[in-house]
Design a protein around this motif. Structure first.
Motif, mmCIF file in Angstrom:
data_model
loop_
_atom_site.group_PDB
_atom_site.id
_atom_site.type_symbol
_atom_site.label_atom_id
_atom_site.label_comp_id
_atom_site.label_asym_id
_atom_site.label_seq_id
_atom_site.Cartn_x
_atom_site.Cartn_y
_atom_site.Cartn_z
ATOM 1 N N THR A 285 37.402 50.679 122.651
ATOM 2 C CA THR A 285 38.160 49.556 122.098
ATOM 3 C C THR A 285 39.657 49.742 122.266
ATOM 4 N N GLN A 286 40.157 50.933 121.993
ATOM 5 C CA GLN A 286 41.605 51.151 122.092
ATOM 6 C C GLN A 286 42.093 50.932 123.513
ATOM 7 N N ASN A 287 41.359 51.413 124.506
ATOM 8 C CA ASN A 287 41.769 51.201 125.897
ATOM 9 C C ASN A 287 41.778 49.725 126.250
ATOM 10 N N ARG A 288 40.779 48.987 125.748
ATOM 11 C CA ARG A 288 40.748 47.546 126.020
ATOM 12 C C ARG A 288 41.974 46.869 125.415
ATOM 13 N N LEU A 289 42.315 47.225 124.189
ATOM 14 C CA LEU A 289 43.460 46.582 123.547
ATOM 15 C C LEU A 289 44.765 46.961 124.231
ATOM 16 N N VAL A 292 44.976 44.718 127.123
ATOM 17 C CA VAL A 292 45.387 43.371 126.720
ATOM 18 C C VAL A 292 46.905 43.315 126.525
ATOM 19 N N THR A 293 47.455 44.329 125.857
ATOM 20 C CA THR A 293 48.902 44.357 125.612
ATOM 21 C C THR A 293 49.685 44.390 126.922
ATOM 22 N N VAL A 294 49.252 45.230 127.866
ATOM 23 C CA VAL A 294 49.960 45.342 129.143
ATOM 24 C C VAL A 294 49.886 44.021 129.910
ATOM 25 N N LEU A 295 48.706 43.417 129.935
ATOM 26 C CA LEU A 295 48.549 42.161 130.678
ATOM 27 C C LEU A 295 49.370 41.035 130.056
ATOM 28 N N LEU A 296 49.389 40.978 128.715
ATOM 29 C CA LEU A 296 50.180 39.937 128.070
ATOM 30 C C LEU A 296 51.670 40.122 128.354
ATOM 31 N N GLY A 297 52.140 41.391 128.355
ATOM 32 C CA GLY A 297 53.553 41.631 128.684
ATOM 33 C C GLY A 297 53.883 41.233 130.108
ATOM 34 N N ALA A 298 52.988 41.563 131.042
ATOM 35 C CA ALA A 298 53.233 41.184 132.435
ATOM 36 C C ALA A 298 53.214 39.682 132.607
ATOM 37 N N ALA A 299 52.256 39.017 131.904
ATOM 38 C CA ALA A 299 52.194 37.555 132.014
ATOM 39 C C ALA A 299 53.435 36.902 131.431
ATOM 40 N N ARG A 300 53.959 37.412 130.332
ATOM 41 C CA ARG A 300 55.170 36.839 129.747
ATOM 42 C C ARG A 300 56.363 36.946 130.706
ATOM 43 N N ARG A 301 56.439 38.063 131.455
ATOM 44 C CA ARG A 301 57.547 38.217 132.397
ATOM 45 C C ARG A 301 57.370 37.354 133.647
ATOM 46 N N MET A 302 56.106 37.034 133.990
ATOM 47 C CA MET A 302 55.853 36.265 135.214
ATOM 48 C C MET A 302 55.778 34.771 134.974
ATOM 49 N N VAL A 303 55.729 34.337 133.716
ATOM 50 C CA VAL A 303 55.456 32.930 133.468
ATOM 51 C C VAL A 303 56.530 32.013 134.052
ATOM 52 N N ALA A 304 57.783 32.477 134.168
ATOM 53 C CA ALA A 304 58.849 31.615 134.689
ATOM 54 C C ALA A 304 58.829 31.556 136.205
ATOM 55 N N ARG A 305 58.666 32.710 136.874
ATOM 56 C CA ARG A 305 58.767 32.717 138.333
ATOM 57 C C ARG A 305 57.429 32.533 139.049
ATOM 58 N N ASP A 306 56.312 32.848 138.370
ATOM 59 C CA ASP A 306 55.008 32.726 139.042
ATOM 60 C C ASP A 306 53.975 32.273 138.018
ATOM 61 N N GLU A 315 44.010 35.239 131.904
ATOM 62 C CA GLU A 315 42.541 35.239 131.960
ATOM 63 C C GLU A 315 41.996 36.656 131.873
ATOM 64 N N ARG A 316 42.658 37.590 132.587
ATOM 65 C CA ARG A 316 42.221 38.986 132.506
ATOM 66 C C ARG A 316 42.428 39.558 131.104
ATOM 67 N N ALA A 317 43.529 39.178 130.471
ATOM 68 C CA ALA A 317 43.773 39.638 129.104
ATOM 69 C C ALA A 317 42.728 39.083 128.141
ATOM 70 N N GLN A 318 42.355 37.826 128.321
ATOM 71 C CA GLN A 318 41.325 37.238 127.473
ATOM 72 C C GLN A 318 39.988 37.945 127.668
ATOM 73 N N SER A 319 39.642 38.240 128.916
ATOM 74 C CA SER A 319 38.400 38.949 129.196
ATOM 75 C C SER A 319 38.392 40.342 128.551
ATOM 76 N N ALA A 320 39.523 41.039 128.653
ATOM 77 C CA ALA A 320 39.617 42.370 128.033
ATOM 78 C C ALA A 320 39.524 42.272 126.517
ATOM 79 N N ALA A 321 40.125 41.246 125.921
ATOM 80 C CA ALA A 321 40.042 41.074 124.465
ATOM 81 C C ALA A 321 38.615 40.795 124.030
ATOM 82 N N GLU A 322 37.873 39.991 124.795
ATOM 83 C CA GLU A 322 36.473 39.710 124.470
ATOM 84 C C GLU A 322 35.627 40.979 124.566
#
Length: 463
Positions: A285-289, A292-306, A315-322
């Protein structure tokens, strides 16, 4: 000086008598060295409010005590009836000893006496403090005559077969009389003429006032039940607690050593379970979370340019959270399966049988729910046993039997596999034995080469 504080939580802050009464602690009289709480009117009012019990609560408690006492009296009636039979056999044995017949009957009668005394200890232990059994008494006549345990059991037998039997009969007859007289107006018209109206055998009802007068007797029976049955139950149990407990001559060092060992095993099992939970949470569980944290941070940085790439990361973060949520549910079920609370032991064992890779038949007859810890232990024992059967036995069929009787839960798991199960071979049997030892239960394993394998477990229902 102990100072009591009464607080309530309201709207996210603490309010109450001491929350805002004094702006400065030195102004609080309770901080005065000469303060006497007994002379504080407000303090006394609070204590009186705490001690006040409403009549409804008192009545509910009295009814609950009376109901429990009736159950004890009826249970004591069962052992008292058996005690009367054993007492008659003991008398016949004593009378026929001079002609030799009693000498042949004595071992069987002594075994019956000791077995009945053991059942009475179990019954008393279910309704109060445990009656610690002495060492097994002898079953041969000459040693039994000199054995203090046997002599105390005989004294209990005489009292329980007489006084205990009468008290048990009262536990059955009083409720019947109360129901009969309390409901008499409902059916008095169908009673034959000149028939007795009351349970005492006196009086005849010829009119509605006469029938209603019988209800007063029924109310009296109910008052007797509520007021006297706890005392009657205690009087019935007193000889057993006095004569069947281990005497001062009994060496309890072995029992103390056994309890010390089972306590250590329970602590080891608890520590092992905590390590398993920690390992599951850390490795899964800890590795999955973290992912999720890493993917959400990367997505937040990419949301403006890509935006497209950010959507893929989300989507990958959601899958890892599930997946983390599924693993958390698995860990939670490993601690205490919710199916036990929802469907009881029968439904939980049926679910294990349905998930087993080997065809499994379930036969459960447990009329009374056991303690939650006992049911959880039984569930994990059966789960581990079925897992071992599916992995190692090569069996084509398995059977799980559960029986609840006399305050004990008996489990039996059998399979038609190759046998040769070894407790030291890493099959999980050591963990099962530790779980069972924590409840003062027993485990028996029979697994000869070539099979079949039989695992039997005996647990006290009330642990």
């Amino acid at each position: 000086m102990a100072i009591r504080r009464r607080h309530e939580v309201a709207s996210g802050r603490v309010v109450g008598r001491d929350a805002d009464r004094y702006d400065h602690p030195e102004e609080d009289p309770e901080n005065d060295p000469g303060y006497d709480p007994e002379n504080d009117p407000e303090h006394g009012a609070e204590d009186r409010a705490d001690r006040r019990v409403g009549p409804r609560d008192a009545l509910a408690r009295a009814l609950a005590d009376a109901s429990a006492a009736l159950g004890q009296l009826v249970g004591g009636l069962g052992t008292a009836t058996q005690a009367l039979g054993v007492l008659l056999l003991t008398a016949v044995t004593a009378l026929t000893c001079p002609v030799g017949v009693g000498l042949l009957m004595a071992p069987a009668v002594l075994r019956a006496l000791h077995a009945l005394a053991g059942r009475e200890r179990e019954r008393l232990g279910r309704h109060g403090p445990e009656v610690l059994a002495p060492k097994p008494p002898p079953t041969r006549l000459r040693p039994a005559l000199a054995d203090p345990v046997t002599r105390r059991e005989l004294r209990w037998l005489v009292r329980h077969a007489t006084v205990g039997l009468v008290l048990g009969l009262l536990g059955v007859l009083l409720p019947l009389a109360a129901v009969r007289d309390s409901t008499f107006p409902l059916w008095w018209r169908i009673v034959p003429d000149n028939a007795t109206s009351t349970s005492l055998g006196i009086g005849t009802a010829h009119s509605w006032p006469d029938a209603l007068a019988v209800v007063l007797l029924g109310v009296g029976w109910i008052a007797i039940l509520v007021g006297l049955t706890p005392g009657l139950a205690g009087l019935q149990a007193r000889p057993g607690r006095r004569f069947l407990a281990a005497g001062p001559e009994t060496d309890l060092s072995l029992r103390v050593a056994e309890l010390t060992a089972t306590r250590a095993a329970a602590l080891d099992a608890h520590a092992t379970e905590l390590r398993r939970i920690e390992r599951s949470l850390h490795d899964g569980t800890q590795n999955r979370l973290v992912t999720v944290t890493v993917l959400l941070g990367a997505a937040r940085r990419m949301v403006a340019r890509d935006p497209a790439g950010a959507d893929e990361l989300l989507e990958r973060a959601q899958s890892a959270a599930e997946q983390a949520l599924a693993e958390l549910r698995t860990v939670a079920r490993g601690i205490l399966p919710p199916v036990l609370a929802d469907r009881g032991l029968t439904g939980a064992l049926s679910g294990l049988a349905a998930q087993c890779a080997v065809p499994c038949r379930i036969d459960v007859d447990v009329p009374v729910r056991c303690a939650a810890s006992v049911e959880a232990t039984a569930y994990f024992v059966v789960a581990e046993a079925l897992t071992n059967i599916a992995r190692h036995s090569g069996a084509g069929h398995a059977t799980v039997t559960a029986r609840g009787h006399g305050g004990r839960l008996h489990l039996r798991v059998t399979d038609d596999g190759r046998g040769g199960a070894d407790e030291d071979g890493g099959s999980g049997l050591t963990g099962i034995r530790r779980r069972i030892a924590a409840h003062d239960g027993t485990l028996t394993l029979a697994s000869p080469a070539g099979g079949p394998t039989t695992l039997e477990v005996d647990l006290p229902c009330g642990s």
